[in-house]
Design an enzyme around this catalytic site. Structure first.
Site: not given
Length: 445
Positions: A256-259, A270, A267
């Site tokens: 989840f560190l992909n710019a 919201k 999901c």
């Protein structure tokens, strides 16, 4: 066990098929007869790798069936999973749990023997306790109907694995019903527990927060690296190399560190907004004010991408733009709050001729944005393009041949909205390449 899964959308259909795979007898419940007809024939109303094949196999085995009858489900099952949607309320940040409440009102009066309901939907903290009280007040068996909360942690594109090989199982229970709900949950997931999957027993509120807090953290991590990408743009640094350096730190990790263009789907956007809204209702609004900036950074990426395309073309009016990707992520046909489609729509509104291609999301895209141009392949979308924009990191796009593509486009300009391409490969083929946080522009010498 005999179980019902109420709601056969993405979550419910996946859970039902996977529970049948574990050997349980499963009845999927939905009010949409057209959807049920497809599911009975093993046809998925959405794309998820491997799920159609698994569903067909489980239907053929006799362990998976579908119905629109709540009466049939109540008679059949001893445990009922709730997997209905909790969308964002129109004009508000808060989640809409009306569908969940409707299910309780329909199902609970029909349950006439001791049973357990396990909620899987993502809900505002406090919802489970309210639904438990409502269910018990409506059921003929009263307190012999127990309700617990068993949040899902699925990733689209990996849903089967995440169900059958989860990182953890979280089950929230009320103090006075803990034993029965826990026992049923342990029986449901006996095979997973035997394989060493961690089982976390919590109170109802903690189980609800486990899901919303997880999504808030992931959204924060994505927006963090995207904010750093903006700094890299200004400094002339490379955010991919920087993320690699950060990722080796075990306290941080590389995931989840992909710019890039940022998150979307049904999901994360919201859920973080509903989390903020619920915190405000409980008097803890200040605790989550940072999520407003997380949301703002994420939405800003879309505007920045449009600006990057405009800079590349000089003028959007009359420009031909190839948009590769429409789904919010690869291995999915989900276009809910898709950054890719949002950008494509903005480009068209500003005068560009936009041709979109996605391996799986074309029908959903047409339904949502019918005025965009759509192509049957990546090469067709890129024909005579002034700029090619990769907005969903499908493997097909990562493997594109820059030499082959050069003979099709009008101008060799590539904007990598997901930082998923090899810049050297494209620059070496004579392309002008630009990614997020990877220096403002690069081209062949």
């Amino acid at each position: 066990m005999k179980m019902a899964v109420v709601g056969t959308g993405y979550l419910g259909a996946t859970h039902a098929a996977c529970m049948a795979r574990l050997g349980h007898e499963v009845m999927g419940v939905d009010i949409d007869e057209a959807k049920l007809s497809k599911l009975r024939s093993g046809e998925m109303p959405f794309y998820e790798p491997g799920l159609e094949e698994l569903t067909r196999e489980m239907v053929a085995s006799g362990r998976l069936q579908f119905t629109s009858s709540y009466e049939e489900a109540a008679e059949f099952a001893d445990v009922h999973f709730l997997a209905v949607g909790t969308p964002q309320k129109r004009g508000e940040f808060a989640a809409d749990v009306s569908a969940l409440e409707s299910v309780i009102k329909l199902l609970a009066p029909l349950i006439n023997r001791p049973a357990v309901i396990l909620g899987k939907s993502t809900v505002p903290v406090g919802t489970a306790q309210e639904m438990r009280a409502l269910a018990r007040s409506l059921s003929p068996v009263g307190d012999d109907l127990e309700l617990g909360w068993n949040p899902e942690f699925l990733r689209e594109g990996h849903a089967i694995k995440d169900t059958l090989e989860p990182d953890r199982l979280v089950v929230g229970v009320a103090d006075d019903g803990a034993g029965r709900a826990e026992a049923v949950a342990r029986e449901v997931y006996a095979d997973l527990l035997a394989n060493g999957v961690p089982f976390l027993l919590t109170d109802l509120a903690t189980a609800e927060l486990a899901k919303t807090a997880a999504n808030a953290f992931l959204a924060t991590k994505i927006s963090f690296i995207n904010a750093i990408a903006e700094v890299c743009e200004a400094a002339g640094a490379d955010v991919v190399q920087l993320a690699d350096a950060l990722g080796y730190d075990s306290r941080i990790g590389r995931a989840f560190l992909n710019a890039g263009l940022g998150f979307g789907g049904g999901c994360l956007p919201k859920d973080i907004r509903a989390f903020m809204a619920r915190a405000g209702e409980m008097g803890a609004a200040q605790a989550l004010t940072f999520l407003r900036e997380v949301d703002s950074i994420n939405m800003r990426r879309r505007t920045q991408m449009v600006e990057m395309v405009k800079q590349s073309c000089g003028e959007l009016l009359g420009a031909h733009v190839a948009v590769l990707g429409a789904a919010f992520k690869p291995d999915s046909d989900d276009v809910r709050d898709s950054p890719a489609l949002n950008v494509a729509g903005q480009l068209q509104l500003q005068g560009a001729t936009v041709n979109v291609y996605d391996p799986k999301a074309m029908d959903n895209s047409r339904a949502l944005f019918p005025t965009l141009g759509y192509s049957t392949s990546a090469l067709e979308a890129c024909d005579n393009a002034d700029v090619v924009v990769v907005l969903t990191e499908w493997k097909e796009f990562r493997n594109l041949d820059p030499v082959e593509l050069a003979g099709i486009v009008r101008q060799r300009k590539m904007i990598d909205g997901r930082n998923c391409l090899d810049p050297a490969r494209w620059i070496g083929a004579g392309w002008q390449y630009r990614g997020f946080g990877r220096a403002s522009s690069r081209t062949a010498n």
